[in-house]
Enzyme design. Sequence first.
Site, PDB file in Angstrom:
ATOM      1  CG  ASP A 329     -44.455   0.466   1.266  1.00 60.54           C
ATOM      2  OD1 ASP A 329     -44.795  -0.781   0.478  1.00 60.54           O
ATOM      3  OD2 ASP A 329     -44.166   0.411   2.280  1.00 60.54           O
ATOM      4  CD  GLU A 358     -47.158  -3.196   0.689  1.00 61.92           C
ATOM      5  OE1 GLU A 358     -46.918  -4.310  -0.590  1.00 61.92           O
ATOM      6  OE2 GLU A 358     -47.078  -2.467   1.300  1.00 61.92           O
TER       7      GLU A 358
END
Length: 614
Positions: A329, A358
Amino acid sequence: MNARLFFAVFLSAGLGTLVAQPFRVEPPNWWAGMQDTSLQLLIHGADAGALELSVSGTGVVLLGTHPADSPNYLFADLSIRPDATPGTVTLTFRRDGQPVAEQPYELRPRERPADQVEGFDASDVIYLITPDRFANGDPENDLVDTLRETALDRAAGFARHGGDLRGITDHLDYIDSMGFTAIWPSPVLENNMPAWSYHGYAITDYYAVDPRFGTLADYRELADAARTRGIKLIMDQVVNHSGSGHWWMDDLPFDNWLNYQDDPKMTNHRRSIHQDPYAARVDAERMTGGWFVSTMPDLNQRNPFLARYLIQNSLWWIETLGLGGVRQDTYPYPDADFLTGWTCRIMQEYPNFSIVGEEWSYNPATVAYWQRGKENPDGYVSCLPSVMDFPLQAALMSAFKEQEGWDSGLIKLYEALSNDYQYAEPRDLMVFAENHDMDRLATQLAGRVDHVRMALTYLLTVRGIPQLYYGSEVLLDNDEAPGDHGVIRSDMPGGWGGDRVNAFTGAGLSPDQVAVQGHLRRLLQWRKDHPVIATGRTLHYAPEDGTYVYGRYDENERVMVVLNKNDAPVTLDPERYRELIAGATTATPIDGPAQNIAAGLTVPASSGAVFVLR
């Protein structure tokens, strides 16, 4: 005994009296035979930093200990030598030379060689799941009184709805029957937060499954059950921040464990500072050091003890679950040098593994910076195999939203793909139309079912690793609240007893839902039998008259894909596409009779056609 909390036995000097005293030791266990023989234990308990430690176990050597700023922490450096044997290692604590406690520590045998731990690649199709909203397999764990948030309300987007790990395991047959080969659940580790705990990104214990999702055994069962079906389990991890309810927030180990520890400041989200040759230092510090939100303290990976803690945590979960990949993330938010160390350590241990980061940027140069093999002007080196292709996602949506012009907006896809020269390995990019942070595909495309089908066709035939979001196959939308994450992450129909509509069985689905689900199932199953889509080269043609044509080809097979945005069928002149068609004489669509190429290829109105050329 709680797997995360061992109980040391304190011996009163000369009396032999047994007194139970808890020590938290993390990682809670380790393995013999790891590539890197070093291991650092975090030991937390009353005045742990004042104790002396010795370790006994075959092949296990204590190299040294380190106290922290808090008196309640002790960090221990161990060497797990190649001759170490699985079993129980004894940690002995002393004060002034006298033993005061003994604590067992488990060294386990590895279940599979590191080179047999395989990650995902372009042959896979990933199914992204928000576990709280997918299926409730065990209603008994819906409410847990010991946690801060106990409300359950399926009508509230921000509240917990009751989905869990058992719900995913119970529906693996559906996922398999659709044709997905990997699942990516958003985080299921403990989020002991007073509100909004369902999404999982505010972790409060890095070694504990949130009991509202189940147990570690449930997580392991999901991984094993998926593996037996040939489905890989991808873990969504978060090294940038923890939740403000994390257990260590009441007693931080070091004065610099967090960024802006004494005076929290929010990040400026200026992710381009990593590539910007003119970026001011104050902006760079605020970007990587600022808290993501006020309830997510920013972890300082420049602290070497925290960096080691996070790296070992990732390795622990890979080894414990036999993972098929990790999704990291908020990738550009942590310290960049730490990210190099984290990715390289994982890939060193598991050479065939996969990690995707990400980087939510629509500039391909910014995204490409983080991928393994990229030669960056500033010399930055990464070991990250895959990056999420946000530039292509934006182009895909623009291509369908724009209607005017000779190309009807399809030039956006053509130009996006032409930027692949910036990536070290375009085939390893993760391609998608939506995720848990974006409006649903059906909402983005204004409910145009034909455009949804075309977008899905594109994702499953373009280069890269496709990722789809649960419920897209039955046209879930968030039309009632665009941009609302709680509504975007709506419940999967049929995941709860009594649901009138059931996406898993087909009960109550509308004709459009049935059609899109069937279309996707055919594409997914077809893709498995045509490896050229995963490994072949790409050739594309500039869009003309509302059509975009591209192909995937190798020495064994050629596939031609036509996106036709026109409201009427089109017939293509084969001569323009001779480079792709080569010597083929017939074009066979996924569902339909073969066409004679010499007579021209006919593509229905507003559709994506996939032809196998022979």
